[in-house]
Design an enzyme around this catalytic site. Structure first.
Site, mmCIF file in Angstrom:
data_model
loop_
_atom_site.group_PDB
_atom_site.id
_atom_site.type_symbol
_atom_site.label_atom_id
_atom_site.label_comp_id
_atom_site.label_asym_id
_atom_site.label_seq_id
_atom_site.Cartn_x
_atom_site.Cartn_y
_atom_site.Cartn_z
ATOM 1 C CG HIS A 18 -1.890 -1.034 1.411
ATOM 2 N ND1 HIS A 18 -2.026 -1.763 2.573
ATOM 3 C CD2 HIS A 18 -2.819 -1.523 0.556
ATOM 4 C CE1 HIS A 18 -3.019 -2.641 2.423
ATOM 5 N NE2 HIS A 18 -3.505 -2.516 1.204
ATOM 6 C CE LYS A 42 -21.596 -8.963 9.511
ATOM 7 N NZ LYS A 42 -21.442 -9.393 8.116
ATOM 8 N NE ARG A 91 -2.411 -7.783 -4.219
ATOM 9 C CZ ARG A 91 -3.172 -8.173 -3.223
ATOM 10 N NH1 ARG A 91 -2.696 -8.206 -2.005
ATOM 11 N NH2 ARG A 91 -4.415 -8.566 -3.427
ATOM 12 C CB SER A 129 -4.235 -6.604 4.793
ATOM 13 O OG SER A 129 -3.865 -5.369 4.265
#
Ligand code: PNS
Length: 165
Positions: A18, A42, A91, A129
């Site tokens: 990022h 969530k 990517r 991530s």
């Protein structure tokens, strides 16, 4: 006319992939807004406030980078901020299908906004991530793949979670 771009995502957590895209975007556009999605998952590992704070610290020396949050439709946020460009990182070919769908859906929702795809430096093309969280929580080394601050916060977060369990 100055160019303003929005780089949206959940950034849970921010990775060096990022950071690389944002640094490239900051060279291409006059200003770039890192727009952090409020309802990322969530149960994100990092709270929204933590994700915002991390990004603000990491980009403190890049004045053309702003960190903000958004909720609801991305195109509505982009329009509200009077931007016309959405930046997304690509990517690998595997990213393409979903990104293509999102770009076309966003184009349909608002024809005045375009998506620009940017490639990160080669060494970051396999980072996500999700993988960072998995590898770190299982004791793997993520040094060099995330900003040092993220590594430190991951350490604190994982030890706090272990103490709680
Ligand atoms: O970090 P991510 O998960 O790759 O980011 C995905 C994001 C935030 C770009 C996407 O989920 C999004 O734009 N969400 C906002 C809601 C929206 O506009 N959905 C329609 C997208 S076509």
């Amino acid at each position: 006319m100055s160019t303003l771009a929005v780089y949206p995502g959940s950034f849970d957590p921010l990775t060096n992939g990022h950071v690389d895209i944002i640094a490239r975007g900051a060279r291409l556009f006059d200003r770039i807004i890192v727009a952090i999605l409020v309802n990322a998952e969530k149960s994100p590992l990092f709270t929204l406030a933590e994700r915002v704070e991390i990004a603000r610290v990491v980009f403190k020396d890049l004045p053309s980078v702003e960190v903000d949050t958004f909720d609801g439709l991305l195109v509505d946020y982009v329009e509200r901020r009077q931007a016309h460009v959405i930046v997304r990182g690509l990517r690998a070919v595997s990213d393409f299908e979903f990104e293509f769908q999102m770009a076309l859906m966003n184009q349909r929702l608002n024809g005045k906004i375009d998506t620009v795809f940017m490639m990160p430096a080669e060494q970051y093309t396999y980072i996500s991530s999700r993988l960072i969280k998995e590898v770190f929580s299982l004791g793997g080394r993520v040094h060099g793949l995330v900003p040092d601050l993220v590594e430190e916060r991951l350490r604190q977060k994982v030890s706090a979670l272990r103490k709680r369990d």
